[in-house]
Motif scaffolding. Structure first.
Motif, mmCIF file in Angstrom:
data_model
loop_
_atom_site.group_PDB
_atom_site.id
_atom_site.type_symbol
_atom_site.label_atom_id
_atom_site.label_comp_id
_atom_site.label_asym_id
_atom_site.label_seq_id
_atom_site.Cartn_x
_atom_site.Cartn_y
_atom_site.Cartn_z
ATOM 1 N N GLY A 1 28.312 30.228 49.581
ATOM 2 C CA GLY A 1 28.765 31.165 48.561
ATOM 3 C C GLY A 1 27.601 31.984 48.028
ATOM 4 O O GLY A 1 26.437 31.542 48.025
ATOM 5 N N ALA A 2 27.925 33.206 47.578
ATOM 6 C CA ALA A 2 26.894 34.090 47.021
ATOM 7 C C ALA A 2 26.284 33.476 45.767
ATOM 8 O O ALA A 2 25.143 33.765 45.415
ATOM 9 C CB ALA A 2 27.495 35.455 46.705
ATOM 10 N N LYS A 3 27.037 32.612 45.091
ATOM 11 C CA LYS A 3 26.503 31.963 43.896
ATOM 12 C C LYS A 3 25.290 31.111 44.268
ATOM 13 O O LYS A 3 24.264 31.133 43.596
ATOM 14 C CB LYS A 3 27.592 31.102 43.249
ATOM 15 C CG LYS A 3 27.332 30.749 41.801
ATOM 16 C CD LYS A 3 28.421 29.861 41.246
ATOM 17 C CE LYS A 3 29.491 30.649 40.542
ATOM 18 N NZ LYS A 3 30.464 29.806 39.811
ATOM 19 N N TRP A 20 27.733 39.416 35.067
ATOM 20 C CA TRP A 20 28.602 38.341 35.557
ATOM 21 C C TRP A 20 28.151 37.013 34.941
ATOM 22 O O TRP A 20 26.959 36.702 34.937
ATOM 23 C CB TRP A 20 28.562 38.266 37.093
ATOM 24 C CG TRP A 20 29.393 37.140 37.620
ATOM 25 C CD1 TRP A 20 30.672 36.825 37.242
ATOM 26 C CD2 TRP A 20 29.012 36.167 38.581
ATOM 27 N NE1 TRP A 20 31.113 35.716 37.918
ATOM 28 C CE2 TRP A 20 30.110 35.293 38.744
ATOM 29 C CE3 TRP A 20 27.850 35.948 39.312
ATOM 30 C CZ2 TRP A 20 30.078 34.213 39.615
ATOM 31 C CZ3 TRP A 20 27.822 34.884 40.190
ATOM 32 C CH2 TRP A 20 28.925 34.024 40.336
ATOM 33 N N TYR A 62 24.914 34.783 35.750
ATOM 34 C CA TYR A 62 23.535 35.271 35.891
ATOM 35 C C TYR A 62 22.563 34.604 34.914
ATOM 36 O O TYR A 62 21.501 34.126 35.298
ATOM 37 C CB TYR A 62 23.461 36.787 35.694
ATOM 38 C CG TYR A 62 24.006 37.617 36.824
ATOM 39 C CD1 TYR A 62 24.439 37.040 38.014
ATOM 40 C CD2 TYR A 62 24.081 39.008 36.714
ATOM 41 C CE1 TYR A 62 24.936 37.827 39.052
ATOM 42 C CE2 TYR A 62 24.573 39.795 37.748
ATOM 43 C CZ TYR A 62 25.006 39.191 38.907
ATOM 44 O OH TYR A 62 25.493 39.979 39.924
ATOM 45 N N ASN A 86 23.892 44.793 39.780
ATOM 46 C CA ASN A 86 25.200 44.406 40.303
ATOM 47 C C ASN A 86 26.138 45.613 40.258
ATOM 48 O O ASN A 86 26.744 45.900 39.249
ATOM 49 C CB ASN A 86 25.761 43.246 39.454
ATOM 50 C CG ASN A 86 27.160 42.809 39.859
ATOM 51 O OD1 ASN A 86 27.975 42.441 39.024
ATOM 52 N ND2 ASN A 86 27.457 42.824 41.134
ATOM 53 N N ASN A 132 30.759 43.190 38.134
ATOM 54 C CA ASN A 132 31.681 42.241 37.510
ATOM 55 C C ASN A 132 31.047 41.939 36.163
ATOM 56 O O ASN A 132 29.919 41.443 36.139
ATOM 57 C CB ASN A 132 31.763 40.968 38.375
ATOM 58 C CG ASN A 132 32.608 39.877 37.749
ATOM 59 O OD1 ASN A 132 33.187 40.075 36.698
ATOM 60 N ND2 ASN A 132 32.676 38.721 38.406
ATOM 61 N N ASP A 182 23.016 42.296 43.712
ATOM 62 C CA ASP A 182 24.247 41.588 44.081
ATOM 63 C C ASP A 182 25.287 42.655 44.430
ATOM 64 O O ASP A 182 25.795 43.353 43.559
ATOM 65 C CB ASP A 182 24.681 40.745 42.875
ATOM 66 C CG ASP A 182 25.977 39.980 43.110
ATOM 67 O OD1 ASP A 182 26.701 40.271 44.079
ATOM 68 O OD2 ASP A 182 26.278 39.092 42.291
ATOM 69 N N ILE A 214 28.230 42.174 46.160
ATOM 70 C CA ILE A 214 29.386 41.448 46.710
ATOM 71 C C ILE A 214 30.688 42.265 46.667
ATOM 72 O O ILE A 214 31.593 42.030 47.458
ATOM 73 C CB ILE A 214 29.547 40.067 46.025
ATOM 74 C CG1 ILE A 214 30.448 39.155 46.859
ATOM 75 C CG2 ILE A 214 30.031 40.188 44.601
ATOM 76 C CD1 ILE A 214 30.402 37.689 46.489
ATOM 77 N N TYR A 215 30.761 43.249 45.748
ATOM 78 C CA TYR A 215 32.001 44.048 45.670
ATOM 79 C C TYR A 215 31.886 45.390 46.392
ATOM 80 O O TYR A 215 32.681 46.289 46.162
ATOM 81 C CB TYR A 215 32.381 44.301 44.196
ATOM 82 C CG TYR A 215 32.785 43.035 43.479
ATOM 83 C CD1 TYR A 215 34.053 42.486 43.645
ATOM 84 C CD2 TYR A 215 31.888 42.354 42.658
ATOM 85 C CE1 TYR A 215 34.415 41.306 43.010
ATOM 86 C CE2 TYR A 215 32.246 41.173 42.023
ATOM 87 C CZ TYR A 215 33.512 40.658 42.207
ATOM 88 O OH TYR A 215 33.880 39.497 41.586
ATOM 89 N N SER A 254 33.669 36.266 49.994
ATOM 90 C CA SER A 254 34.758 35.828 49.108
ATOM 91 C C SER A 254 35.720 36.952 48.745
ATOM 92 O O SER A 254 36.943 36.769 48.765
ATOM 93 C CB SER A 254 34.184 35.277 47.799
ATOM 94 O OG SER A 254 33.619 34.017 47.998
ATOM 95 N N LYS A 255 35.156 38.117 48.396
ATOM 96 C CA LYS A 255 35.998 39.172 47.827
ATOM 97 C C LYS A 255 36.590 40.071 48.912
ATOM 98 O O LYS A 255 37.798 40.259 48.964
ATOM 99 C CB LYS A 255 35.186 40.017 46.845
ATOM 100 C CG LYS A 255 34.301 39.227 45.904
ATOM 101 C CD LYS A 255 35.073 38.365 44.938
ATOM 102 C CE LYS A 255 34.126 37.453 44.169
ATOM 103 N NZ LYS A 255 34.745 36.664 43.151
ATOM 104 N N ARG A 304 33.404 29.490 51.107
ATOM 105 C CA ARG A 304 32.071 29.452 50.521
ATOM 106 C C ARG A 304 31.030 30.090 51.434
ATOM 107 O O ARG A 304 30.076 29.437 51.877
ATOM 108 C CB ARG A 304 31.666 28.004 50.140
ATOM 109 C CG ARG A 304 32.684 27.227 49.335
ATOM 110 C CD ARG A 304 33.144 27.919 48.056
ATOM 111 N NE ARG A 304 32.053 28.281 47.168
ATOM 112 C CZ ARG A 304 31.855 29.545 46.745
ATOM 113 N NH1 ARG A 304 32.672 30.541 47.099
ATOM 114 N NH2 ARG A 304 30.864 29.819 45.949
#
Ligand code: PMP
Ligand code: GLU
Length: 398
Positions: free
Chosen positions: A99-101, A125, A128, A171, A175, A203, A205-206, A237-238, A246
């Motif tokens: 996962g990116a987390k 987000w 962070y 980001n 988010n 980040d 991710i979106y 994930s998105k 993950r």
């Protein structure tokens, strides 16, 4: 009694995960919840991606893989960045995590520690600031205001930089706000960092969930010097509706990837072998599924924004990316709902869930008191019914 560590005691639970858990518990108890808490696509993972995972498992890809991921998955990521952004990276620049987390955590653990500062624009987000604090470093929050479309300005950034600044977190799309910085705006921000030797942790991710005329930008490609200074984080994930698999990754200079690899080798050995096979299929396979999901999110965004703007005291511009509506509800603070005095975003969301079974995430968790976040990654019927319920409930405040 086993003593709980200082680290564990100092970390706040993730507000998004907590809100999702609360909704799950209520649903299990038979309550109909209008759940807009978790940022998780309601779509199932596209079939060709699942089929690749089934094939991998049946074919014996069930063993540990190299810590940073298989050669195939690293090549798939590198090819994707080359074709979408013209970014050149080799296998030594790529690391896949659970996962990116985890990618964000390992990137921070590899680059900062006590005495260091990490600049984070707010709203940010939820994770962070805690991810930074867990390394012993200090989050330095910069207030990106609604009046400026929740965008941090270069002047604000310059004012936040100190000799201790080690990392700037970006980001876009953001988010929780959905803000998308333009290429020019990002160039001005990174240029404000060129007098420092801080890293830029971007980040993205979106990046495949952008609407209207806004465009995604891969920060690492903005200036030639950024390739050695940027850690790009993203994940499946998105865009590919793969939250449960993950799969996240980082693209970074080889020395940073090596440090993250060492941390990951002690932490989780490697990411899931079967999920890596699924990610290869997601990145190398047909991309129509992403376009279809984006189209559906775009429709839900229109619906959500239209319904929210029809509520008295709420005003929201359409978010340019991601799948969240982040709106100001402070006009309702100071009112009583049922027997609850609503004074802030926490009491607002608590009373709303308890009395109307509508689940939002308090803005305070994103560093923006006065606001709440609604995820519209859920079906249109739930959006329509849930927002009708929200409107009705808001009218009961006195
Ligand atoms: N970054 C942002 C901005 C997010 O919203 C999320 C939430 N999923 C993540 C990273 C982490 O995603 P994951 O761990 O599911 O890859
Ligand atoms: N990122 C999503 C959110 O903000 C999922 C939950 C999480 O990872 O915290 O809701």
């Amino acid at each position: 009694m086993i003593r709980i560590s200082q680290l564990a005691n100092s970390v706040k639970p993730s507000a998004t995960i907590a809100a999702g858990t609360k909704a799950r518990q209520l649903k299990a108890a038979g309550v109909k919840v209008f759940d807009f808490s978790l940022g998780e696509p309601d779509f199932d993972t596209p079939k060709h991606i699942c089929a690749a995972a089934e094939k991998a498992a049946a074919g014996g890809q069930t063993h540990y893989t190299p810590t940073a991921g298989t050669a195939e998955v690293k090549a798939a990521i590198a090819n994707w960045y080359k074709s979408f952004h013209g970014l050149d990276c080799g296998p030594e620049n790529v690391i896949v995590s659970n996962g990116a987390k985890q990618s964000l955590h390992n990137a921070l653990a590899a680059t900062v520690g006590p005495g260091d500062e990490v600049i984070i624009p707010t709203p940010y987000w939820v994770s962070y600031s805690d991810l930074v604090s867990m390394t012993g470093a200090t989050p330095v929050l910069v207030n990106a205001t609604p009046a400026n479309g929740f965008k941090m300005t270069p002047a604000q950034l310059r004012a936040a930089v100190t000799p201790k600044t080690r990392v700037l977190m970006l980001n876009s799309p953001c988010n929780p706000t959905g803000t998308v910085y333009s290429r020019d705006e990002l160039e001005s921000l990174v240029d404000a960092m060129d007098t420092t030797d801080a890293a830029i942790l971007s980040d993205e991710i979106y990046e495949q969930l952008i609407y209207g005329t806004a465009k995604p930008t891969c920060v690492a490609t903005l200036r030639p010097w950024l390739k050695d200074r940027t850690i790009t984080v993203s994940g499946a994930s998105k865009s590919y509706a793969m939250t449960g698999w993950r799969m996240g990754w980082a693209i970074a200079p080889a020395a940073v990837v090596k440090a993250m690899d060492t941390i990951q080798s002690q932490e989780t050995s490697c990411p899931s072998s079967v999920s890596q096979a699924a990610l290869v299929a997601a990145l190398n396979g047909p991309q129509e599924c992403v376009a279809e999901m984006r189209k559906e999110f775009a429709g839900r965004r229109e619906l959500t924004v239209g319904l929210l703007n029809a509520i008295s005291g709420v005003k929201i511009p359409a978010p340019e990316g991601a799948f969240y509506a982040f709106f100001d509800v402070s006009a309702y603070f100071g009112k009583t709902f049922g027997t609850t005095a609503v004074t802030d975003s926490l009491t607002f969301c608590g009373a709303l869930l308890e009395q109307a079974h509508v689940n939002l995430v308090p803005g305070v968790a994103f560093g923006a008191e006065g606001f709440v976040r609604m995820s519209f990654a859920t079906n249109r019927a739930t959006i329509e019914a849930g927002l009708a319920k929200l409107k009705e409930w808001l009218a009961t405040g006195s």
